[in-house]
Motif scaffolding. Structure first.
Motif, short mmCIF file in Angstrom:
data_model
loop_
_atom_site.label_atom_id
_atom_site.label_comp_id
_atom_site.label_asym_id
_atom_site.label_seq_id
_atom_site.Cartn_x
_atom_site.Cartn_y
_atom_site.Cartn_z
N GLY A 37 0.81 -1.22 0.00
CA GLY A 37 0.00 0.00 0.00
C GLY A 37 0.84 1.25 0.00
N GLY A 38 1.97 1.22 -0.72
CA GLY A 38 2.83 2.39 -0.77
C GLY A 38 3.44 2.72 0.58
N GLY A 39 3.67 1.70 1.39
CA GLY A 39 4.27 1.92 2.71
C GLY A 39 3.26 2.13 3.81
N MET A 40 1.99 1.97 3.49
CA MET A 40 0.95 2.15 4.51
C MET A 40 0.97 1.02 5.54
SD MET A 40 -0.53 5.00 3.73
CE MET A 40 -2.20 5.17 4.28
N VAL A 41 1.43 -0.17 5.11
CA VAL A 41 1.60 -1.30 6.02
C VAL A 41 3.05 -1.75 5.91
CG1 VAL A 41 0.93 -3.68 6.54
CG2 VAL A 41 -0.81 -2.04 5.79
N LYS A 42 3.72 -1.84 7.05
CA LYS A 42 5.12 -2.29 7.08
C LYS A 42 5.25 -3.43 8.07
CE LYS A 42 6.92 2.33 6.22
NZ LYS A 42 7.73 3.45 6.75
N ILE A 43 5.97 -4.45 7.64
CA ILE A 43 6.22 -5.62 8.48
C ILE A 43 7.73 -5.78 8.60
CG2 ILE A 43 5.91 -8.13 8.73
CD1 ILE A 43 3.22 -6.71 8.68
N ILE A 44 8.22 -6.03 9.80
CA ILE A 44 9.64 -6.31 10.02
C ILE A 44 9.76 -7.76 10.47
CG2 ILE A 44 11.71 -5.76 11.36
CD1 ILE A 44 10.93 -3.45 9.59
N VAL A 45 10.63 -8.51 9.78
CA VAL A 45 10.93 -9.89 10.17
C VAL A 45 12.43 -10.00 10.37
CG1 VAL A 45 8.96 -10.85 8.92
CG2 VAL A 45 11.18 -10.74 7.79
N ASN A 57 -0.44 2.31 9.11
CA ASN A 57 -0.79 3.72 9.11
C ASN A 57 -2.27 3.84 9.49
OD1 ASN A 57 -1.82 6.28 8.03
ND2 ASN A 57 0.21 6.49 7.11
N PRO A 58 -2.60 4.71 10.42
CA PRO A 58 -4.00 4.85 10.86
C PRO A 58 -4.98 5.14 9.72
CG PRO A 58 -2.55 6.04 12.35
CD PRO A 58 -1.71 5.58 11.19
#
Length: 88
Positions: A37-45, A57-58
């Motif tokens: 989503g263009g960086g709207m959702v970020k996951i770190i593994v 992102n809210p």
């Protein structure tokens, strides 16, 4: 006693075990990101593909649940792919 060759093999096996433990530590400490989503959702593994954090992102929360779920899945899948590339 072991023949001389066996002693060398045991030493090499111990060195390999130590190296593998070091690699496992390094994988645990890596931080690899996946986004959607263009960086709207970020996951770190980490390098072992354990999810360490999720950042949403809210503004995304105003969307319908199906879209939010798709964004989360896409970010997780990208993070896992990136982790696979990094760990190789």
């Amino acid at each position: 006693m072991f023949p001389k060759g066996m002693g060398n093999m045991m030493k090499q096996a111990q060195q390999m075990k130590k190296k593998m433990q070091q690699v496992q530590e390094e994988l645990s400490e890596m931080e690899i990101e996946g986004k959607s989503g263009g960086g709207m959702v970020k996951i770190i593994v980490n390098g072992k593909k354990d999810v360490k954090s999720i950042n949403i992102n809210p503004d995304v929360l105003k969307e319908d649940v199906d879209m939010i779920e798709d964004l989360i899945l896409a970010a997780i899948n990208q993070a896992m792919e990136n982790a696979e590339k990094e760990s190789q």
